[in-house]
Write a protein that holds these residues in place. Structure first.
Motif, mmCIF file in Angstrom:
data_model
loop_
_atom_site.group_PDB
_atom_site.id
_atom_site.type_symbol
_atom_site.label_atom_id
_atom_site.label_comp_id
_atom_site.label_asym_id
_atom_site.label_seq_id
_atom_site.Cartn_x
_atom_site.Cartn_y
_atom_site.Cartn_z
ATOM 1 N N GLU A 68 5.681 -11.048 4.070
ATOM 2 C CA GLU A 68 5.982 -11.646 5.372
ATOM 3 C C GLU A 68 4.862 -11.331 6.366
ATOM 4 O OE1 GLU A 68 10.767 -11.749 5.966
ATOM 5 O OE2 GLU A 68 9.876 -9.757 5.718
ATOM 6 N N TRP A 69 4.307 -10.133 6.258
ATOM 7 C CA TRP A 69 3.215 -9.712 7.139
ATOM 8 C C TRP A 69 2.058 -10.692 7.009
ATOM 9 C CZ3 TRP A 69 2.420 -6.162 10.857
ATOM 10 C CH2 TRP A 69 1.108 -5.827 11.178
ATOM 11 N N ASN A 70 1.678 -10.954 5.763
ATOM 12 C CA ASN A 70 0.594 -11.886 5.493
ATOM 13 C C ASN A 70 0.653 -12.280 4.015
ATOM 14 O OD1 ASN A 70 -1.769 -13.292 5.130
ATOM 15 N ND2 ASN A 70 -3.068 -11.797 6.152
ATOM 16 N N PRO A 71 1.053 -13.504 3.711
ATOM 17 C CA PRO A 71 1.168 -13.929 2.311
ATOM 18 C C PRO A 71 -0.131 -13.771 1.516
ATOM 19 C CG PRO A 71 2.215 -15.527 3.739
ATOM 20 C CD PRO A 71 1.499 -14.543 4.625
ATOM 21 N N ALA A 72 -1.266 -13.948 2.162
ATOM 22 C CA ALA A 72 -2.561 -13.784 1.490
ATOM 23 C C ALA A 72 -3.175 -12.463 1.934
ATOM 24 C CB ALA A 72 -3.470 -14.951 1.837
ATOM 25 N N ALA A 78 -3.508 -4.764 4.140
ATOM 26 C CA ALA A 78 -2.679 -3.786 3.425
ATOM 27 C C ALA A 78 -2.833 -2.401 4.036
ATOM 28 C CB ALA A 78 -3.051 -3.765 1.941
ATOM 29 N N ARG A 79 -4.053 -2.044 4.420
ATOM 30 C CA ARG A 79 -4.293 -0.744 5.052
ATOM 31 C C ARG A 79 -3.551 -0.655 6.387
ATOM 32 N NH1 ARG A 79 -6.418 1.408 8.966
ATOM 33 N NH2 ARG A 79 -7.422 -0.452 9.787
ATOM 34 N N LYS A 80 -3.668 -1.693 7.196
ATOM 35 C CA LYS A 80 -2.998 -1.711 8.494
ATOM 36 C C LYS A 80 -1.480 -1.669 8.313
ATOM 37 C CE LYS A 80 -4.726 -4.096 11.862
ATOM 38 N NZ LYS A 80 -5.131 -5.215 12.738
ATOM 39 N N PHE A 81 -0.974 -2.433 7.350
ATOM 40 C CA PHE A 81 0.459 -2.439 7.067
ATOM 41 C C PHE A 81 0.922 -1.028 6.708
ATOM 42 C CE2 PHE A 81 4.249 -2.928 4.503
ATOM 43 C CZ PHE A 81 4.966 -3.911 5.171
ATOM 44 N N ASP A 85 3.779 1.158 8.588
ATOM 45 C CA ASP A 85 4.957 1.551 7.791
ATOM 46 C C ASP A 85 5.014 3.076 7.697
ATOM 47 O OD1 ASP A 85 7.094 1.711 6.029
ATOM 48 O OD2 ASP A 85 5.903 1.097 4.286
ATOM 49 N N VAL A 86 5.459 3.708 8.754
ATOM 50 C CA VAL A 86 5.432 5.171 8.876
ATOM 51 C C VAL A 86 6.241 5.862 7.782
ATOM 52 C CG1 VAL A 86 6.017 7.113 10.400
ATOM 53 C CG2 VAL A 86 5.035 5.029 11.356
ATOM 54 N N TYR A 100 3.752 1.451 16.807
ATOM 55 C CA TYR A 100 2.348 1.183 16.498
ATOM 56 C C TYR A 100 1.659 0.503 17.683
ATOM 57 C CZ TYR A 100 -1.804 -0.853 14.401
ATOM 58 O OH TYR A 100 -3.100 -1.213 14.133
ATOM 59 N N ALA A 101 2.298 -0.512 18.238
ATOM 60 C CA ALA A 101 1.714 -1.239 19.371
ATOM 61 C C ALA A 101 1.448 -0.302 20.540
ATOM 62 C CB ALA A 101 2.640 -2.375 19.803
ATOM 63 N N ARG A 102 2.384 0.600 20.807
ATOM 64 C CA ARG A 102 2.192 1.553 21.906
ATOM 65 C C ARG A 102 1.083 2.549 21.589
ATOM 66 N NH1 ARG A 102 7.394 2.954 25.430
ATOM 67 N NH2 ARG A 102 8.214 0.853 25.679
ATOM 68 N N ARG A 103 1.041 3.048 20.347
ATOM 69 C CA ARG A 103 -0.024 3.991 19.950
ATOM 70 C C ARG A 103 -1.403 3.345 20.065
ATOM 71 N NH1 ARG A 103 3.191 4.962 15.473
ATOM 72 N NH2 ARG A 103 1.715 3.874 14.129
ATOM 73 N N GLN A 104 -1.502 2.104 19.663
ATOM 74 C CA GLN A 104 -2.780 1.405 19.661
ATOM 75 C C GLN A 104 -3.168 0.869 21.044
ATOM 76 O OE1 GLN A 104 -4.913 1.318 17.005
ATOM 77 N NE2 GLN A 104 -3.387 2.755 16.299
ATOM 78 N N GLY A 105 -2.223 0.871 21.961
ATOM 79 C CA GLY A 105 -2.515 0.343 23.292
ATOM 80 C C GLY A 105 -2.747 -1.155 23.285
#
Length: 139
Positions: A68-72, A78-81, A85-86, A100-105
């Motif tokens: 769902e994140w990215n079919p291709a 995969a690294r970012k996922f 995925d803590v 994640y969004a808050r940590r990354q700003g």
């Protein structure tokens, strides 16, 4: 003859209702979770992350798989996922995505641009001015 004339106002009203565009949701109010009339970084991050999450959660189960994140999916995806995925269960929840969004700003630069008076929050007027500057006048 009288009956058709009595129906005319009803018919005209129903036709005019069909041409009235639907009201747009008040996105500012949706983002302003604490109802203080201003948006902070957390409210903006959470709102946009939720919007993106819902768009990718194709089966609506509240979790995003790698497909769902990215079919291709690429190695970088995969690294970012894996970082998001803590708990390493192979799925990203909305809680993980927001964290994640808050940590990354994420959205930090847009927030800084919109916060015209640099007080750490965005008022409805600042939001309108910002979107007018990046999207052009309302149509």
């Amino acid at each position: 003859m009288r009956a058709p004339l009595l129906l005319l106002p009803v018919l005209l009203a129903s036709v005019s209702c069909q041409t009235t565009p639907p009201a747009q949701p008040d996105r500012f109010a949706q983002m302003d979770v604490n109802n203080d009339g201003a948006l902070d970084r957390g409210e903006i991050n959470d709102f946009y992350t939720t919007e993106l999450f819902r768009g990718r959660d194709t089966n609506g189960d509240g979790k995003i798989t790698r497909t769902e994140w990215n079919p291709a999916i690429t190695a970088e995806d995969a690294r970012k996922f894996a970082v998001i995925d803590v708990n390493k269960d192979g799925m990203v929840t909305l809680v993980e995505a927001k964290a994640y969004a808050r940590r990354q700003g994420l959205y930090t630069s847009s927030f800084a641009e919109a916060d015209a008076n640099k007080d750490g929050s965005i008022t409805r007027e600042e939001a309108r001015a910002y979107f007018a500057s990046v999207e052009g006048p309302a149509r």
